[in-house]
Design a protein around this motif. Sequence first.
Motif, short mmCIF file in Angstrom:
data_model
loop_
_atom_site.label_atom_id
_atom_site.label_comp_id
_atom_site.label_asym_id
_atom_site.label_seq_id
_atom_site.Cartn_x
_atom_site.Cartn_y
_atom_site.Cartn_z
N ASP A 255 -22.97 -16.82 19.28
CA ASP A 255 -23.32 -16.23 17.99
C ASP A 255 -24.80 -15.82 18.06
OD1 ASP A 255 -24.34 -16.01 15.33
OD2 ASP A 255 -22.60 -17.11 14.58
N LEU A 256 -25.07 -14.54 18.22
CA LEU A 256 -26.44 -14.08 18.45
C LEU A 256 -27.38 -14.39 17.28
CD1 LEU A 256 -25.85 -10.72 20.34
CD2 LEU A 256 -26.32 -12.99 21.25
N PRO A 257 -26.98 -14.17 16.02
CA PRO A 257 -27.88 -14.57 14.93
C PRO A 257 -28.18 -16.07 14.94
CG PRO A 257 -26.22 -13.05 14.12
CD PRO A 257 -25.81 -13.42 15.50
N LEU A 258 -27.18 -16.88 15.29
CA LEU A 258 -27.40 -18.33 15.35
C LEU A 258 -28.35 -18.68 16.49
CD1 LEU A 258 -26.82 -21.17 14.40
CD2 LEU A 258 -24.67 -21.13 15.70
N VAL A 259 -28.22 -18.00 17.62
CA VAL A 259 -29.15 -18.21 18.73
C VAL A 259 -30.58 -17.91 18.27
CG1 VAL A 259 -29.89 -17.32 20.98
CG2 VAL A 259 -27.47 -17.79 20.56
N GLY A 260 -30.74 -16.81 17.53
CA GLY A 260 -32.07 -16.47 17.01
C GLY A 260 -32.60 -17.52 16.06
N LEU A 261 -31.71 -18.10 15.26
CA LEU A 261 -32.14 -19.14 14.31
C LEU A 261 -32.57 -20.41 15.04
CD1 LEU A 261 -32.48 -19.87 11.36
CD2 LEU A 261 -30.08 -20.60 11.32
N ILE A 262 -31.86 -20.76 16.11
CA ILE A 262 -32.26 -21.93 16.91
C ILE A 262 -33.67 -21.73 17.45
CG2 ILE A 262 -31.77 -23.22 19.03
CD1 ILE A 262 -28.79 -22.53 18.57
N ALA A 263 -33.94 -20.51 17.95
CA ALA A 263 -35.27 -20.22 18.47
C ALA A 263 -36.31 -20.29 17.36
CB ALA A 263 -35.28 -18.85 19.13
N ALA A 264 -36.00 -19.71 16.21
CA ALA A 264 -36.96 -19.67 15.10
C ALA A 264 -37.29 -21.06 14.59
CB ALA A 264 -36.41 -18.80 13.96
N GLU A 265 -36.30 -21.96 14.60
CA GLU A 265 -36.51 -23.33 14.11
C GLU A 265 -37.20 -24.22 15.14
OE1 GLU A 265 -35.97 -24.54 11.11
OE2 GLU A 265 -35.31 -22.58 10.38
N GLY A 266 -37.37 -23.73 16.36
CA GLY A 266 -38.03 -24.52 17.40
C GLY A 266 -37.21 -25.69 17.90
N ILE A 267 -35.88 -25.56 17.81
CA ILE A 267 -34.99 -26.63 18.28
C ILE A 267 -34.77 -26.47 19.78
CG2 ILE A 267 -32.66 -27.60 18.11
CD1 ILE A 267 -32.60 -26.54 15.21
N HIS A 268 -35.01 -27.53 20.53
CA HIS A 268 -34.77 -27.50 21.96
C HIS A 268 -33.27 -27.62 22.24
CE1 HIS A 268 -39.08 -28.62 22.06
NE2 HIS A 268 -39.08 -27.92 23.18
N VAL A 269 -32.83 -26.95 23.29
CA VAL A 269 -31.43 -27.01 23.70
C VAL A 269 -31.34 -27.55 25.11
CG1 VAL A 269 -29.40 -25.63 24.33
CG2 VAL A 269 -30.59 -25.19 22.18
N CYS A 270 -30.48 -28.54 25.29
CA CYS A 270 -30.19 -29.08 26.62
C CYS A 270 -28.78 -28.63 26.98
CB CYS A 270 -30.28 -30.60 26.60
SG CYS A 270 -30.00 -31.35 28.23
N PRO A 271 -28.63 -27.58 27.81
CA PRO A 271 -27.30 -27.03 28.09
C PRO A 271 -26.48 -27.86 29.07
CG PRO A 271 -28.96 -25.78 29.25
CD PRO A 271 -29.70 -26.78 28.41
N THR A 272 -27.03 -28.96 29.55
CA THR A 272 -26.33 -29.91 30.44
C THR A 272 -25.64 -29.20 31.61
OG1 THR A 272 -24.37 -29.97 28.98
CG2 THR A 272 -26.04 -31.68 28.66
N VAL A 273 -26.42 -28.42 32.34
CA VAL A 273 -25.91 -27.78 33.55
C VAL A 273 -25.98 -28.81 34.68
CG1 VAL A 273 -26.31 -25.94 35.23
CG2 VAL A 273 -26.63 -25.51 32.78
N SER A 274 -24.86 -29.00 35.38
CA SER A 274 -24.75 -30.06 36.37
C SER A 274 -24.02 -29.56 37.61
CB SER A 274 -23.97 -31.24 35.78
OG SER A 274 -22.62 -30.86 35.55
N ARG A 275 -23.89 -30.46 38.58
CA ARG A 275 -23.12 -30.13 39.78
C ARG A 275 -21.69 -29.75 39.41
NH1 ARG A 275 -22.61 -34.48 44.57
NH2 ARG A 275 -24.75 -33.80 44.91
N ARG A 276 -21.13 -30.43 38.42
CA ARG A 276 -19.75 -30.14 38.01
C ARG A 276 -19.59 -28.68 37.62
NH1 ARG A 276 -19.55 -33.49 34.08
NH2 ARG A 276 -20.09 -32.05 32.42
N LEU A 277 -20.54 -28.16 36.86
CA LEU A 277 -20.44 -26.76 36.43
C LEU A 277 -20.63 -25.80 37.59
CD1 LEU A 277 -22.34 -26.79 33.02
CD2 LEU A 277 -19.89 -26.67 33.41
N THR A 278 -21.60 -26.07 38.46
CA THR A 278 -21.84 -25.15 39.56
C THR A 278 -20.66 -25.13 40.52
OG1 THR A 278 -23.05 -26.87 40.79
CG2 THR A 278 -24.34 -25.38 39.41
N GLU A 279 -19.99 -26.26 40.71
CA GLU A 279 -18.81 -26.27 41.58
C GLU A 279 -17.68 -25.46 40.95
OE1 GLU A 279 -18.05 -30.39 42.22
OE2 GLU A 279 -19.42 -30.51 43.95
N ARG A 280 -17.58 -25.47 39.63
CA ARG A 280 -16.56 -24.65 38.98
C ARG A 280 -16.83 -23.17 39.22
NH1 ARG A 280 -16.02 -27.47 33.00
NH2 ARG A 280 -14.97 -29.38 33.67
N TRP A 281 -18.10 -22.77 39.12
CA TRP A 281 -18.41 -21.36 39.37
C TRP A 281 -18.06 -20.99 40.81
CZ3 TRP A 281 -24.10 -22.16 37.52
CH2 TRP A 281 -24.09 -22.58 36.18
#
Length: 427
Positions: A255-281
């Motif tokens: 949701d692009l407007p929501l992404v912009g709101l997260i940035a505007a509010e200064g909320i940090h995001v931890c996308p939890t990218v791990s070995r599990r995800l890279t192996e899936r790719w």
Amino acid sequence: MRTYYTADRMITGGPDAPGAPVRDAGVLVEGGAIVWAGPDRDLPASLRAGCDRVPLGPRTLLPGLVDAHVHLALDGEPGAMERMRAEHEDGILALMFRNATALVRTGVTTARDLGAPGGLALTVRDAVAAGEATGPSLVVSGPPLTVPDGHCWFMGGACEGEEELRAAVRDQARRGVDLVKIMVTGGALTDRSALGKEQFTDAELRAVVTEAARHGLRVAAHAHGTTGIAQAVRAGVHTIEHCSFVSPDGTVEPDLPLVGLIAAEGIHVCPTVSRRLTERWDGRSPAPLPAVPLLYAAGVGLIAGTDSGTDGAPHAAFVDGLIGLARLGLPLPEVLHAATSRAADALGLGGVTGRLARGLRADLIAVDGDPLTDLEALRAPCLVVARGIEVPPAAGPPDPPPERADRLVRIVPAARQPNPPPLPRAG
């Protein structure tokens, strides 16, 4: 005794120039703190005198790494959650100490544990801080707040209604947690829990954030579903974990407007990218990619965290998550920033660690090569210093076996850690 580490390159981790290395530099450590850092030629003679000098040569000094999302109570293999649920508390605690040791030996000197049964994470945190166990400095939540039969209910944080949630926050504050974790949406590792479905009302989430603020605590929100992410933003949480933008029907569409709101509010995001995800790719799984590129482009503060301990995300594989962030388009200086000073800021430790600067905690590593050009350099640190104490790196001798379960707090006391091959020292 002062120890002076020198190397051909130093990455300070400073937010103004996270990718600008300092040439022929050094870090002076005394009593668990950094007392000086900068070009070797600028070290005052009064500080240089009497140092135990450790010349690291053609290596890179940089801040100790920060994993902002770990689960020490899980073993990282398939079926980790089921094994934890079947294990006795003593066995879980023993595993947590082993995992803490594995983390720090790979260069992770600070970690945020976001969910373990009962008060076990507090026990491990305090044992490490007291020097009775080896591990990274830990920032820990209590059992994640969830709904009855909700995601990770079996850890002990199930609540219903605003009053129960407020009471749970107060109880965790009395026990000494560093932050509050709340499962805003369901999760993949709990039966009958839907990733895209929210678990709380807006009023309940606001009650948690307000009560936590009364006790000086931050709130980390587990949120996969887009609706839940929006709820977390409205409630004023400090970090959003996963931030997957999953809809109730299981499709993924940021949701692009929501992404912009997260940035505007200064909320940090931890996308939890791990070995599990890279192996899936690599396996060309149909699973969608994380929204990391969109979040980064919008200016959201991304922090590194691997969800280590969950299925397919071992605790010793932090670097795989960093490489995954780079594969998703983050420039290498940004990846290092997300794993050092920005992560420390998000955890409320910006004035404590995450950079090589005077007055901060002496958390630092040294690696062969230059991680600004190749993150693989981070896989095998030749030096790990946590809270001013050198820790055997992962390539060093193995750890001693655990002691009896009734002495778990003393499983890996610092005084009995095996010594690694000595680094060269000059007077």
